[in-house]
Design a protein around this motif. Sequence first.
Motif, PDB file in Angstrom:
ATOM      1  N   PRO A  70       0.821  -1.212   0.000  1.00  0.00           N
ATOM      2  CA  PRO A  70       0.000   0.000   0.000  1.00  0.00           C
ATOM      3  C   PRO A  70       0.857   1.266   0.000  1.00  0.00           C
ATOM      4  N   ASP A  71       0.273   2.331  -0.494  1.00  0.00           N
ATOM      5  CA  ASP A  71       0.912   3.653  -0.420  1.00  0.00           C
ATOM      6  C   ASP A  71       0.534   4.351   0.878  1.00  0.00           C
ATOM      7  N   ILE A  72      -0.650   4.018   1.383  1.00  0.00           N
ATOM      8  CA  ILE A  72      -1.190   4.676   2.580  1.00  0.00           C
ATOM      9  C   ILE A  72      -1.768   3.615   3.515  1.00  0.00           C
ATOM     10  N   PHE A  73      -1.534   3.776   4.808  1.00  0.00           N
ATOM     11  CA  PHE A  73      -2.236   2.985   5.815  1.00  0.00           C
ATOM     12  C   PHE A  73      -3.163   3.950   6.529  1.00  0.00           C
ATOM     13  N   LYS A  79       1.760   0.668  15.593  1.00  0.00           N
ATOM     14  CA  LYS A  79       1.317   0.582  14.202  1.00  0.00           C
ATOM     15  C   LYS A  79       2.066   1.582  13.330  1.00  0.00           C
ATOM     16  N   ARG A  80       2.145   2.813  13.812  1.00  0.00           N
ATOM     17  CA  ARG A  80       2.812   3.855  13.029  1.00  0.00           C
ATOM     18  C   ARG A  80       4.258   3.467  12.725  1.00  0.00           C
ATOM     19  N   ALA A  81       4.975   2.974  13.732  1.00  0.00           N
ATOM     20  CA  ALA A  81       6.377   2.620  13.540  1.00  0.00           C
ATOM     21  C   ALA A  81       6.531   1.508  12.501  1.00  0.00           C
ATOM     22  N   GLY A  92       8.096   2.668   4.597  1.00  0.00           N
ATOM     23  CA  GLY A  92       7.928   3.777   3.664  1.00  0.00           C
ATOM     24  C   GLY A  92       6.486   4.051   3.286  1.00  0.00           C
ATOM     25  N   ILE A  93       5.554   3.572   4.104  1.00  0.00           N
ATOM     26  CA  ILE A  93       4.126   3.748   3.834  1.00  0.00           C
ATOM     27  C   ILE A  93       3.623   4.947   4.637  1.00  0.00           C
ATOM     28  N   ARG A  94       2.825   5.789   3.976  1.00  0.00           N
ATOM     29  CA  ARG A  94       2.269   6.968   4.643  1.00  0.00           C
ATOM     30  C   ARG A  94       1.219   6.534   5.655  1.00  0.00           C
ATOM     31  N   TYR A  95       1.256   7.065   6.855  1.00  0.00           N
ATOM     32  CA  TYR A  95       0.351   6.710   7.938  1.00  0.00           C
ATOM     33  C   TYR A  95      -0.610   7.879   8.164  1.00  0.00           C
ATOM     34  N   ILE A  96      -1.900   7.638   7.955  1.00  0.00           N
ATOM     35  CA  ILE A  96      -2.898   8.702   8.099  1.00  0.00           C
ATOM     36  C   ILE A  96      -3.926   8.286   9.132  1.00  0.00           C
ATOM     37  N   VAL A  97      -4.168   9.173  10.098  1.00  0.00           N
ATOM     38  CA  VAL A  97      -5.196   8.950  11.110  1.00  0.00           C
ATOM     39  C   VAL A  97      -6.453   9.688  10.666  1.00  0.00           C
ATOM     40  N   SER A  98      -7.565   8.980  10.629  1.00  0.00           N
ATOM     41  CA  SER A  98      -8.812   9.557  10.129  1.00  0.00           C
ATOM     42  C   SER A  98      -9.283  10.715  10.995  1.00  0.00           C
ATOM     43  N   PRO A  99      -9.593  11.838  10.355  1.00  0.00           N
ATOM     44  CA  PRO A  99     -10.159  12.955  11.109  1.00  0.00           C
ATOM     45  C   PRO A  99     -11.650  12.805  11.323  1.00  0.00           C
TER      46      PRO A  99
END
Length: 269
Positions: free
Chosen positions: A93-96, A107-109, A115-122
């Motif tokens: 994936p490009d994004i988690f 999880k973030r680490a 090299g995957i972007r980590y995004i927390v849902s707003p």
Amino acid sequence: MSESRPKVLVSGCYDELHSGHIAFLKEAASYGDVYVSMGSDATVLALKKRKAVCSEEERRYMLESIRFVKEVYIAPDSESVLDFAPLLDRIKPDIFFVNADGSSEEKRALVESKGIRYIVSPRISVGDGNGVIRPFPKLLPEAPDKELPPMTYKAGDSDIRPWGSWLVMDAMPRSVVKKLTILPKNRLSLQRHRHRSELWTVVEGVASVQCDRQMFTLRAGEQIFLPKGCMHRLSNSTDHPVIVIEIQFGNILSEEDIERFDDDYGRGS
């Protein structure tokens, strides 16, 4: 040639699918194509200390029916919320994408180390269509006033109704797939269910849908989730039949779980 969309990976058990899950998946889809890592039955047992309400195959089937989802993988059995880890190299994936409640530094680490972007849902709430923000709706408790068997459908069941007909395409312990055919200029009753939620997908024609006080127009390929307890109605105001695939989710699935409030054909509850 257009560029391919980013791959967005989400993870979770999705054991009791509800409108909060749909809103989360819709938000994830705004970043790219959504791939789901879904916890296995063994993982649900290990993490939640109980058996899954719906089997892993049922859960995958339901998730694959949601238009925001591209593909679903059952993660390897695990006793950890990092059960998705073995799938990272497979899906690439490009994004988690994760909601705030499910986010952790562990999880973030792991994700960022690859090299995957980590995004927390707003997204922490759902709009009601009138500019008002409300929390995700909670499922209604099972009604104690009416004893119903868990399942009264079987594959192949059918019925002719004043508005058209329905056919049961598949029946599982906690989900049922129905094909609804609504005749021109006809509509179902205004109704609600105490024991089940529904996902409607239009496959032919143009349908009008009422969900509580909101009105929607759905065309082929579009769908709507109706949480348990909402007042809803399906109508066909066109000159051509409308065909809808209805997926029911719940611990009790029965034709008796219909509370009618308005009906063109004089039927009661």
